[in-house]
Design a protein around this motif. Structure first.
Motif, mmCIF file in Angstrom:
data_model
loop_
_atom_site.group_PDB
_atom_site.id
_atom_site.type_symbol
_atom_site.label_atom_id
_atom_site.label_comp_id
_atom_site.label_asym_id
_atom_site.label_seq_id
_atom_site.Cartn_x
_atom_site.Cartn_y
_atom_site.Cartn_z
ATOM 1 N N TYR A 129 47.362 -25.165 -45.339
ATOM 2 C CA TYR A 129 46.987 -23.796 -45.227
ATOM 3 C C TYR A 129 48.241 -23.126 -45.565
ATOM 4 O O TYR A 129 48.092 -22.129 -46.195
ATOM 5 C CB TYR A 129 46.433 -23.395 -43.665
ATOM 6 C CG TYR A 129 46.262 -22.037 -43.376
ATOM 7 C CD1 TYR A 129 45.252 -21.405 -44.153
ATOM 8 C CD2 TYR A 129 47.116 -21.316 -42.740
ATOM 9 C CE1 TYR A 129 44.902 -19.772 -43.846
ATOM 10 C CE2 TYR A 129 47.134 -19.909 -42.451
ATOM 11 C CZ TYR A 129 45.751 -19.314 -42.971
ATOM 12 O OH TYR A 129 45.822 -17.870 -42.781
ATOM 13 N N ASN A 130 49.349 -23.487 -45.075
ATOM 14 C CA ASN A 130 50.457 -23.053 -45.415
ATOM 15 C C ASN A 130 50.947 -22.950 -46.919
ATOM 16 O O ASN A 130 51.537 -21.911 -47.501
ATOM 17 C CB ASN A 130 51.631 -23.503 -44.570
ATOM 18 C CG ASN A 130 51.766 -23.109 -43.108
ATOM 19 O OD1 ASN A 130 51.155 -22.114 -42.774
ATOM 20 N ND2 ASN A 130 52.484 -24.080 -42.084
ATOM 21 N N ALA A 131 50.330 -23.845 -47.583
ATOM 22 C CA ALA A 131 50.487 -24.315 -48.836
ATOM 23 C C ALA A 131 49.689 -23.519 -49.788
ATOM 24 O O ALA A 131 49.703 -23.199 -50.929
ATOM 25 C CB ALA A 131 50.652 -25.653 -49.406
ATOM 26 N N GLY A 132 48.822 -22.905 -49.045
ATOM 27 C CA GLY A 132 47.785 -21.814 -49.661
ATOM 28 C C GLY A 132 46.659 -22.684 -50.678
ATOM 29 O O GLY A 132 45.931 -22.036 -51.358
ATOM 30 N N THR A 133 46.367 -24.259 -50.350
ATOM 31 C CA THR A 133 45.354 -24.844 -50.940
ATOM 32 C C THR A 133 44.043 -24.670 -50.104
ATOM 33 O O THR A 133 43.056 -25.182 -50.888
ATOM 34 C CB THR A 133 45.884 -26.246 -50.881
ATOM 35 O OG1 THR A 133 45.933 -26.752 -49.651
ATOM 36 C CG2 THR A 133 47.027 -26.441 -51.779
ATOM 37 N N ILE A 134 44.020 -24.107 -49.056
ATOM 38 C CA ILE A 134 42.695 -23.933 -48.094
ATOM 39 C C ILE A 134 42.607 -22.558 -47.814
ATOM 40 O O ILE A 134 43.851 -22.122 -47.389
ATOM 41 C CB ILE A 134 42.668 -25.132 -47.051
ATOM 42 C CG1 ILE A 134 43.583 -24.982 -46.120
ATOM 43 C CG2 ILE A 134 42.444 -26.430 -47.837
ATOM 44 C CD1 ILE A 134 43.598 -25.824 -45.087
ATOM 45 N N ASP A 135 41.683 -22.091 -47.333
ATOM 46 C CA ASP A 135 41.485 -20.882 -46.871
ATOM 47 C C ASP A 135 41.390 -20.835 -45.320
ATOM 48 O O ASP A 135 41.362 -21.942 -44.599
ATOM 49 C CB ASP A 135 40.396 -20.076 -47.283
ATOM 50 C CG ASP A 135 39.006 -20.909 -47.296
ATOM 51 O OD1 ASP A 135 38.847 -21.734 -46.307
ATOM 52 O OD2 ASP A 135 38.084 -20.318 -47.864
ATOM 53 N N SER A 136 41.146 -19.609 -44.659
ATOM 54 C CA SER A 136 41.047 -19.601 -43.025
ATOM 55 C C SER A 136 40.052 -20.591 -42.687
ATOM 56 O O SER A 136 40.287 -21.179 -41.849
ATOM 57 C CB SER A 136 41.203 -18.279 -42.683
ATOM 58 O OG SER A 136 42.128 -17.427 -43.095
ATOM 59 N N GLN A 137 38.630 -20.335 -43.186
ATOM 60 C CA GLN A 137 37.624 -20.987 -42.697
ATOM 61 C C GLN A 137 37.800 -22.531 -42.758
ATOM 62 O O GLN A 137 37.557 -23.370 -41.967
ATOM 63 C CB GLN A 137 36.438 -20.516 -43.555
ATOM 64 C CG GLN A 137 35.033 -21.241 -42.716
ATOM 65 C CD GLN A 137 34.704 -20.683 -41.453
ATOM 66 O OE1 GLN A 137 35.080 -19.670 -41.064
ATOM 67 N NE2 GLN A 137 34.479 -21.851 -40.626
ATOM 68 N N GLN A 138 38.564 -23.096 -44.074
ATOM 69 C CA GLN A 138 38.632 -24.486 -44.135
ATOM 70 C C GLN A 138 39.626 -24.877 -43.137
ATOM 71 O O GLN A 138 39.730 -25.982 -42.430
ATOM 72 C CB GLN A 138 38.955 -24.785 -45.590
ATOM 73 C CG GLN A 138 37.912 -24.503 -46.650
ATOM 74 C CD GLN A 138 38.386 -24.799 -47.947
ATOM 75 O OE1 GLN A 138 39.601 -24.535 -48.289
ATOM 76 N NE2 GLN A 138 37.553 -25.068 -48.873
ATOM 77 N N PHE A 139 40.901 -23.980 -42.978
ATOM 78 C CA PHE A 139 41.782 -24.507 -41.973
ATOM 79 C C PHE A 139 41.288 -24.690 -40.371
ATOM 80 O O PHE A 139 41.616 -25.770 -39.759
ATOM 81 C CB PHE A 139 42.921 -23.326 -41.905
ATOM 82 C CG PHE A 139 43.829 -23.453 -40.653
ATOM 83 C CD1 PHE A 139 44.600 -24.356 -40.768
ATOM 84 C CD2 PHE A 139 43.677 -22.677 -39.642
ATOM 85 C CE1 PHE A 139 45.468 -24.445 -39.611
ATOM 86 C CE2 PHE A 139 44.359 -22.689 -38.524
ATOM 87 C CZ PHE A 139 45.461 -23.632 -38.496
ATOM 88 N N LEU A 140 40.237 -23.799 -40.218
ATOM 89 C CA LEU A 140 39.645 -24.097 -38.717
ATOM 90 C C LEU A 140 38.838 -25.155 -38.747
ATOM 91 O O LEU A 140 38.767 -25.833 -37.817
ATOM 92 C CB LEU A 140 38.564 -22.759 -38.463
ATOM 93 C CG LEU A 140 39.552 -21.541 -38.326
ATOM 94 C CD1 LEU A 140 38.649 -20.265 -38.073
ATOM 95 C CD2 LEU A 140 40.322 -21.567 -37.297
ATOM 96 N N ASP A 141 38.125 -25.311 -39.867
ATOM 97 C CA ASP A 141 37.235 -26.671 -39.621
ATOM 98 C C ASP A 141 38.096 -27.835 -39.523
ATOM 99 O O ASP A 141 37.917 -28.992 -39.056
ATOM 100 C CB ASP A 141 36.143 -26.442 -41.008
ATOM 101 C CG ASP A 141 35.456 -25.637 -41.000
ATOM 102 O OD1 ASP A 141 34.937 -25.158 -39.994
ATOM 103 O OD2 ASP A 141 34.891 -24.942 -42.081
ATOM 104 N N LEU A 142 39.101 -28.127 -40.506
ATOM 105 C CA LEU A 142 39.924 -29.213 -40.586
ATOM 106 C C LEU A 142 40.642 -29.230 -39.101
ATOM 107 O O LEU A 142 40.975 -30.522 -38.798
ATOM 108 C CB LEU A 142 40.838 -29.391 -41.672
ATOM 109 C CG LEU A 142 40.425 -29.289 -43.162
ATOM 110 C CD1 LEU A 142 41.149 -28.912 -44.296
ATOM 111 C CD2 LEU A 142 39.515 -30.542 -42.963
ATOM 112 N N ALA A 143 41.028 -28.369 -38.587
ATOM 113 C CA ALA A 143 41.796 -28.347 -37.220
ATOM 114 C C ALA A 143 40.986 -28.712 -36.285
ATOM 115 O O ALA A 143 41.549 -29.312 -35.198
ATOM 116 C CB ALA A 143 42.459 -26.910 -37.214
#
Length: 262
Positions: A129-143
């Protein structure tokens, strides 16, 4: 005296109202500041992935507000602090160790137990997410996936089935045949909390047994000596403290708590 009681009640009411009103003022402040700088807050913009510093600040403040709740609901902190409270009661101590020490120890053990999960979240979600390869929704799902998997490992099947059946009775469909890892957090979190409470109370029961035996022995000795007016707790407490220190009670307890997690 009545005036003092009324004053204290009024202060409590004012404090509760302030807790409700303050977040509203904060949100209004940020909305006003955003409009003053020519920015727009819209649902369409958020869904489209538009970035806004004001939105990020609001989300950050919201997360800070719910972090203590998340700490209690989704980590091992609840079981650990309950067991430590049981230990203090079993020893017959009222305020020793103080609550701050118990909470600090519980937090330290919690971070130790949860460190593999936090490392995985950092690797699979935070860094991309910090690298900008995923968006916020993907970040929440992966976390969410690592913490959900960890909670399910600590949750009994009986508790999961209980909340699944309650959800079906409430009208939710498609949950009966779901795999545990596909269940929503609305089912996993309460099932995890119930399982944690069961294990915490079981460990507390086992903690009470040796100290209860000491209390019974001291009470029997005092009664046989005719010293019925002497409180048994006053005599048994030094023996319980000595037993706990001799057997390295703190080390054994912390080791046991950590070993109860998979």
């Amino acid at each position: 005296m009545n005036e003092i009681i009324k004053t204290s009640k009024n202060r409590k009411v004012i404090f509760k109202k302030a807790l409700v009103i303050m977040p509203i003022f904060v949100i209004l402040f940020f909305l006003t500041a955003t409009k003053a700088h020519g920015a727009e807050l819209s649902v369409e913009g958020l869904l489209a992935g538009e970035s806004s510093d004001t939105v990020k600040i609001i989300v950050l403040m919201t997360l800070i507000a719910i972090v203590p709740t998340l700490l209690l609901m989704m980590t091992c902190f609840g079981r650990i602090i309950i067991v430590l409270s049981f230990l203090r009661s079993a020893l017959g101590l009222q305020q020793t160790p103080p609550n701050q020490i118990l909470v600090g120890l519980a937090l330290a053990i919690t971070f130790f137990v949860m460190s593999p999960v936090l490392t995985e979240i950092n690797t699979v979600a935070l860094q991309p997410y910090n690298a900008g390869t995923i968006d916020s929704q993907q970040f929440l799902d992966l976390a969410v996936d690592p913490i959900k998997e960890w909670m399910l490992m600590q949750t009994t099947t009986t508790d999961v089935d209980l909340f699944k059946s309650l959800s079906v009775q409430a009208g939710q469909t498609g949950i009966e045949n779901m795999a545990p890892q596909d269940l929503p957090l609305t089912i996993v979190i309460p099932a995890f909390i119930i399982s944690e409470l069961k294990r915490a109370f079981l460990i507390g029961f086992l903690l009470f047994i040796p100290f209860l035996i000491i209390d019974m022995i001291v009470s029997s000795v005092l009664m046989s000596m005719g010293m019925m007016m002497l409180p048994p707790v006053m005599i048994s407490m030094p023996f319980k403290l000595m037993l706990f220190v001799v057997v390295d009670g703190w080390g054994l307890l912390v080791k046991t708590l950590i070993m109860t997690y998979n």
